[in-house]
Scaffold this motif. Structure first.
Motif, PDB file in Angstrom:
ATOM      1  N   VAL A 185       0.836  -1.201   0.000  1.00 35.01           N
ATOM      2  CA  VAL A 185       0.000   0.000   0.000  1.00 35.01           C
ATOM      3  C   VAL A 185       0.873   1.254   0.000  1.00 35.01           C
ATOM      4  O   VAL A 185       0.623   2.217  -0.739  1.00 35.01           O
ATOM      5  CB  VAL A 185      -0.946  -0.008   1.219  1.00 35.01           C
ATOM      6  N   GLU A 186       1.913   1.230   0.809  1.00 28.74           N
ATOM      7  CA  GLU A 186       2.829   2.376   0.879  1.00 28.74           C
ATOM      8  C   GLU A 186       3.484   2.638  -0.471  1.00 28.74           C
ATOM      9  O   GLU A 186       3.671   3.792  -0.874  1.00 28.74           O
ATOM     10  CB  GLU A 186       3.895   2.115   1.942  1.00 28.74           C
ATOM     11  N   LYS A 187       3.799   1.561  -1.200  1.00 36.20           N
ATOM     12  CA  LYS A 187       4.446   1.689  -2.504  1.00 36.20           C
ATOM     13  C   LYS A 187       3.446   1.953  -3.631  1.00 36.20           C
ATOM     14  O   LYS A 187       3.844   2.240  -4.762  1.00 36.20           O
ATOM     15  CB  LYS A 187       5.225   0.409  -2.828  1.00 36.20           C
ATOM     16  N   GLY A 188       2.151   1.821  -3.337  1.00 34.37           N
ATOM     17  CA  GLY A 188       1.149   1.979  -4.378  1.00 34.37           C
ATOM     18  C   GLY A 188       1.077   0.793  -5.321  1.00 34.37           C
ATOM     19  O   GLY A 188       0.703   0.932  -6.494  1.00 34.37           O
ATOM     20  N   ILE A 189       1.426  -0.393  -4.824  1.00 32.00           N
ATOM     21  CA  ILE A 189       1.424  -1.615  -5.628  1.00 32.00           C
ATOM     22  C   ILE A 189       0.126  -2.372  -5.380  1.00 32.00           C
ATOM     23  O   ILE A 189      -0.238  -2.610  -4.217  1.00 32.00           O
ATOM     24  CB  ILE A 189       2.636  -2.501  -5.277  1.00 32.00           C
ATOM     25  N   PRO A 190      -0.597  -2.771  -6.425  1.00 32.93           N
ATOM     26  CA  PRO A 190      -1.856  -3.496  -6.214  1.00 32.93           C
ATOM     27  C   PRO A 190      -1.620  -4.846  -5.560  1.00 32.93           C
ATOM     28  O   PRO A 190      -0.559  -5.449  -5.705  1.00 32.93           O
ATOM     29  CB  PRO A 190      -2.427  -3.650  -7.630  1.00 32.93           C
ATOM     30  N   TYR A 191      -2.617  -5.316  -4.845  1.00 37.78           N
ATOM     31  CA  TYR A 191      -2.532  -6.619  -4.181  1.00 37.78           C
ATOM     32  C   TYR A 191      -3.921  -7.225  -4.131  1.00 37.78           C
ATOM     33  O   TYR A 191      -4.922  -6.549  -4.397  1.00 37.78           O
ATOM     34  CB  TYR A 191      -1.975  -6.476  -2.758  1.00 37.78           C
ATOM     35  N   VAL A 192      -3.992  -8.519  -3.793  1.00 37.20           N
ATOM     36  CA  VAL A 192      -5.269  -9.180  -3.592  1.00 37.20           C
ATOM     37  C   VAL A 192      -5.252  -9.785  -2.189  1.00 37.20           C
ATOM     38  O   VAL A 192      -4.367 -10.574  -1.851  1.00 37.20           O
ATOM     39  CB  VAL A 192      -5.543 -10.241  -4.680  1.00 37.20           C
ATOM     40  N   ALA A 193      -6.209  -9.370  -1.367  1.00 37.47           N
ATOM     41  CA  ALA A 193      -6.204  -9.768   0.042  1.00 37.47           C
ATOM     42  C   ALA A 193      -6.428 -11.258   0.223  1.00 37.47           C
ATOM     43  O   ALA A 193      -6.045 -11.836   1.243  1.00 37.47           O
ATOM     44  CB  ALA A 193      -7.266  -8.982   0.810  1.00 37.47           C
ATOM     45  N   PRO A 304      12.978  -5.396  -6.303  1.00 35.58           N
ATOM     46  CA  PRO A 304      13.356  -6.195  -7.489  1.00 35.58           C
ATOM     47  C   PRO A 304      12.989  -5.555  -8.831  1.00 35.58           C
ATOM     48  O   PRO A 304      12.207  -6.074  -9.605  1.00 35.58           O
ATOM     49  CB  PRO A 304      12.584  -7.499  -7.261  1.00 35.58           C
ATOM     50  N   ASP A 305      13.585  -4.397  -9.100  1.00 33.59           N
ATOM     51  CA  ASP A 305      13.363  -3.736 -10.383  1.00 33.59           C
ATOM     52  C   ASP A 305      14.612  -3.738 -11.249  1.00 33.59           C
ATOM     53  O   ASP A 305      14.626  -3.174 -12.351  1.00 33.59           O
ATOM     54  CB  ASP A 305      12.884  -2.297 -10.167  1.00 33.59           C
ATOM     55  N   CYS A 352       2.997  -8.628 -10.490  1.00 30.02           N
ATOM     56  CA  CYS A 352       3.592  -8.775 -11.828  1.00 30.02           C
ATOM     57  C   CYS A 352       2.641  -9.503 -12.771  1.00 30.02           C
ATOM     58  O   CYS A 352       2.415  -9.073 -13.909  1.00 30.02           O
ATOM     59  CB  CYS A 352       4.909  -9.545 -11.738  1.00 30.02           C
ATOM     60  N   VAL A 353       2.107 -10.633 -12.306  1.00 28.42           N
ATOM     61  CA  VAL A 353       1.202 -11.441 -13.137  1.00 28.42           C
ATOM     62  C   VAL A 353      -0.062 -10.656 -13.470  1.00 28.42           C
ATOM     63  O   VAL A 353      -0.527 -10.649 -14.615  1.00 28.42           O
ATOM     64  CB  VAL A 353       0.848 -12.762 -12.426  1.00 28.42           C
ATOM     65  N   ASN A 354      -0.601  -9.964 -12.486  1.00 26.12           N
ATOM     66  CA  ASN A 354      -1.811  -9.173 -12.694  1.00 26.12           C
ATOM     67  C   ASN A 354      -1.588  -8.113 -13.773  1.00 26.12           C
ATOM     68  O   ASN A 354      -2.437  -7.911 -14.655  1.00 26.12           O
ATOM     69  CB  ASN A 354      -2.211  -8.518 -11.374  1.00 26.12           C
ATOM     70  N   SER A 355      -0.455  -7.442 -13.726  1.00 23.07           N
ATOM     71  CA  SER A 355      -0.148  -6.415 -14.726  1.00 23.07           C
ATOM     72  C   SER A 355       0.020  -7.022 -16.109  1.00 23.07           C
ATOM     73  O   SER A 355      -0.499  -6.498 -17.105  1.00 23.07           O
ATOM     74  CB  SER A 355       1.128  -5.666 -14.328  1.00 23.07           C
ATOM     75  N   ARG A 356       0.739  -8.136 -16.170  1.00 23.87           N
ATOM     76  CA  ARG A 356       0.988  -8.767 -17.472  1.00 23.87           C
ATOM     77  C   ARG A 356      -0.310  -9.230 -18.112  1.00 23.87           C
ATOM     78  O   ARG A 356      -0.537  -9.036 -19.319  1.00 23.87           O
ATOM     79  CB  ARG A 356       1.957  -9.944 -17.289  1.00 23.87           C
ATOM     80  N   ILE A 357      -1.173  -9.847 -17.328  1.00 29.88           N
ATOM     81  CA  ILE A 357      -2.438 -10.348 -17.858  1.00 29.88           C
ATOM     82  C   ILE A 357      -3.301  -9.210 -18.402  1.00 29.88           C
ATOM     83  O   ILE A 357      -3.993  -9.361 -19.405  1.00 29.88           O
ATOM     84  CB  ILE A 357      -3.196 -11.125 -16.767  1.00 29.88           C
ATOM     85  N   ASN A 358      -3.216  -8.055 -17.753  1.00 30.29           N
ATOM     86  CA  ASN A 358      -4.036  -6.921 -18.156  1.00 30.29           C
ATOM     87  C   ASN A 358      -3.330  -6.001 -19.154  1.00 30.29           C
ATOM     88  O   ASN A 358      -3.817  -4.907 -19.445  1.00 30.29           O
ATOM     89  CB  ASN A 358      -4.454  -6.124 -16.925  1.00 30.29           C
ATOM     90  N   GLY A 359      -2.188  -6.458 -19.685  1.00 27.70           N
ATOM     91  CA  GLY A 359      -1.483  -5.680 -20.701  1.00 27.70           C
ATOM     92  C   GLY A 359      -0.916  -4.378 -20.183  1.00 27.70           C
ATOM     93  O   GLY A 359      -0.776  -3.407 -20.929  1.00 27.70           O
ATOM     94  N   PRO A 363       4.041  -2.513 -11.904  1.00 21.17           N
ATOM     95  CA  PRO A 363       4.163  -1.326 -11.043  1.00 21.17           C
ATOM     96  C   PRO A 363       5.590  -1.092 -10.586  1.00 21.17           C
ATOM     97  O   PRO A 363       6.324  -2.036 -10.251  1.00 21.17           O
ATOM     98  CB  PRO A 363       3.242  -1.648  -9.857  1.00 21.17           C
ATOM     99  N   LEU A 364       5.985   0.174 -10.601  1.00 19.93           N
ATOM    100  CA  LEU A 364       7.327   0.591 -10.153  1.00 19.93           C
ATOM    101  C   LEU A 364       8.433  -0.170 -10.878  1.00 19.93           C
ATOM    102  O   LEU A 364       9.492  -0.452 -10.299  1.00 19.93           O
ATOM    103  CB  LEU A 364       7.467   0.429  -8.639  1.00 19.93           C
ATOM    104  N   ALA A 365       8.182  -0.527 -12.150  1.00 19.75           N
ATOM    105  CA  ALA A 365       9.182  -1.203 -12.995  1.00 19.75           C
ATOM    106  C   ALA A 365       9.647  -2.529 -12.409  1.00 19.75           C
ATOM    107  O   ALA A 365      10.794  -2.941 -12.607  1.00 19.75           O
ATOM    108  CB  ALA A 365      10.381  -0.284 -13.250  1.00 19.75           C
ATOM    109  N   LEU A 366       8.770  -3.219 -11.678  1.00 22.19           N
ATOM    110  CA  LEU A 366       9.100  -4.557 -11.177  1.00 22.19           C
ATOM    111  C   LEU A 366       9.578  -5.436 -12.327  1.00 22.19           C
ATOM    112  O   LEU A 366       8.975  -5.458 -13.400  1.00 22.19           O
ATOM    113  CB  LEU A 366       7.870  -5.206 -10.535  1.00 22.19           C
ATOM    114  N   ASN A 367      10.655  -6.166 -12.108  1.00 22.55           N
ATOM    115  CA  ASN A 367      11.179  -7.087 -13.114  1.00 22.55           C
ATOM    116  C   ASN A 367      10.689  -8.494 -12.751  1.00 22.55           C
ATOM    117  O   ASN A 367      11.150  -9.086 -11.782  1.00 22.55           O
ATOM    118  CB  ASN A 367      12.710  -7.033 -13.129  1.00 22.55           C
ATOM    119  N   GLU A 368       9.747  -9.011 -13.539  1.00 21.77           N
ATOM    120  CA  GLU A 368       9.124 -10.287 -13.183  1.00 21.77           C
ATOM    121  C   GLU A 368      10.130 -11.425 -13.161  1.00 21.77           C
ATOM    122  O   GLU A 368      10.017 -12.348 -12.348  1.00 21.77           O
ATOM    123  CB  GLU A 368       7.981 -10.617 -14.137  1.00 21.77           C
ATOM    124  N   SER A 369      11.125 -11.395 -14.047  1.00 19.52           N
ATOM    125  CA  SER A 369      12.134 -12.467 -14.044  1.00 19.52           C
ATOM    126  C   SER A 369      12.934 -12.458 -12.746  1.00 19.52           C
ATOM    127  O   SER A 369      13.232 -13.515 -12.176  1.00 19.52           O
ATOM    128  CB  SER A 369      13.070 -12.307 -15.247  1.00 19.52           C
TER     129      SER A 369
END
Length: 396
Positions: A185-193, A304-305, A352-359, A363-369
């Motif tokens: 939340v502090e970073k503004g990164i989406p999550y699923v509870a 991890p960016d 990462c997965v949520n962003s990729r699926i939604n094209g 967030p914050l240039a996370l590097n999924e690898s």
């Protein structure tokens, strides 16, 4: 519509066949073909044909690994008018392990839909319409695609097999999960509870310090050979050098099966090992970096960016003449600290997965690898579900 999907949480699929044959036989000629069923309508006019495919996680785990994150993301992004209902739906999706997919060549008629609702009721699952509407096992709407609640009094259902797979919840695990969510939340990164908590320290099967250390050294050596392969170096000279390094540090038994095959495979003249496999192993620098962080050689696991410092990563081991010299420098981190990082990377992976699926960009240039390789190392160290290094599941 000509598609209807039933998802369920089942201990086995034996009763599904009975439900299909008994229920749908009222309106179709049903022919079984392995795990599929061919349907032909009995009407003299407007004849329909279709098929039902039964997919279970124990026979097709890749299907669930590829499709469940997308389903979670879709319903997470729906603006539910009832947040508690959203939580219940997300919990239900997290324990699905069986899919019954119905495909018809023409529009499903009202009469056929009634038969499919009977099938849904006999199976005890959730019905998915193509527009995203969810139906409970009585055919009542749970939620519409615009987030409006339906008349269903929905409660999630999980079979005993899935309940046993889910790690027991604990106050410790919930606190850890909440701390990670506060970070997101502090970073503004989406999550699923509804993403589950990880086990408590007491319920984890942590790897021994010595095993982590030997795995780190063996992995680094495999990575160095993979880098030579990826750069089309002298394969045989490189192989001989790194096999000798494995013996020097006495860590050859801590290679994975994939790494052993990659290091020892013989190739005809002018033919190199598979370059893509080499790149995949080389990416595990990030997993190695995480191991040496746990061993105290890296001060902080940064966000991890970006990739790790490969020169320093090599120097950590290459500066030591023996494994004993390397081992004497270890300042092992606590199990709690390692588990904290595992929980954090688990939820970052979902983002990462949520962003990729939604094209969308991560967030914050996370590097999924980078995230995936960190997760591999962290989940291996905590002994998550006793999964092996090469086959670590990356479900979110």
């Amino acid at each position: 519509m000509n598609h209807f999907t039933i998802c369920a949480s089942k201990n086995d699929t034996h009763d599904i066949e009975e439900g299909i044959l008994d229920t749908l036989a009222q309106g179709f000629v049903v022919e079984k073909n392995d795990s599929s069923y061919l349907l032909k309508s009995k009407g003299l006019f407007k004849r329909h044909q279709g098929a039902i495919h039964v997919i279970a996680d124990n026979t097709d785990p890749d299907y669930f690994a590829k499709n469940m994150p997308g389903m979670m993301s879709f319903y997470h992004n729906i603006p539910f008018e009832d947040e508690q209902l959203k939580e219940l739906v997300m919990i239900q999706i997290s324990v699905f392990n069986t899919v019954i997919a119905v495909e018809m060549d023409k529009e499903i008629t009202d009469e056929q839909m009634q038969l499919l609702i009977k099938l849904l009721s006999s199976i005890g699952g959730v019905g998915f319409l193509p527009d995203g509407t969810l139906l409970d096992q009585q055919g009542l709407v749970i939620v519409y695609p615009n987030g409006e609640s339906g008349p269903s009094n929905f409660r999630p259902h999980a079979c005993t097999k899935m309940i046993n797979v889910q790690e027991a919840t604990s106050a410790q695990g919930e606190a850890r999960k909440n701390n990670t969510i506060a970070f997101l939340v502090e970073k503004g990164i989406p999550y699923v509870a509804s993403l589950p908590q990880l086990p408590s320290v007491e319920d984890c099967a942590f790897k021994r310090q010595e095993d982590i250390a030997k795995r780190a050294v063996a992995l680094l050596i495999a990575i160095q050979f993979a880098c030579d392969v990826a750069q089309s170096g002298n394969i045989e000279d490189s192989r001989e050098f790194f096999l000798n390094m494995l013996h020097k540090y006495n860590v050859q038994q801590f290679l994975t099966d994939n790494e052993k095959s990659f290091l020892q495979a013989q190739y005809p003249d002018a033919q190199y090992p598979d370059a893509q496999e080499a790149v995949s192993i080389a990416w595990q620098y990030e997993a190695y970096w995480t191991l040496i962080w746990a061993l105290g050689f890296v001060e902080t696991l940064e966000f991890p960016d970006d990739v790790c410092d490969c020169d320093y990563a090599i120097q950590v081991v290459s500066s030591c003449e023996t494994f004993e010299q390397f081992y004497a420098q270890i300042a092992m981190r606590s199990k709690e600290e390692i588990l904290d990082e595992a929980d954090k990377i688990y939820r970052l992976h979902w983002a990462c997965v949520n962003s990729r699926i939604n094209g969308q960009a991560a967030p914050l240039a996370l590097n999924e690898s980078v995230v995936m390789e960190r997760r591999r190392a962290l989940f291996w160290m905590i002994g998550y579900r006793n999964e092996q290094w090469d086959t670590m599941s990356m479900d979110t």
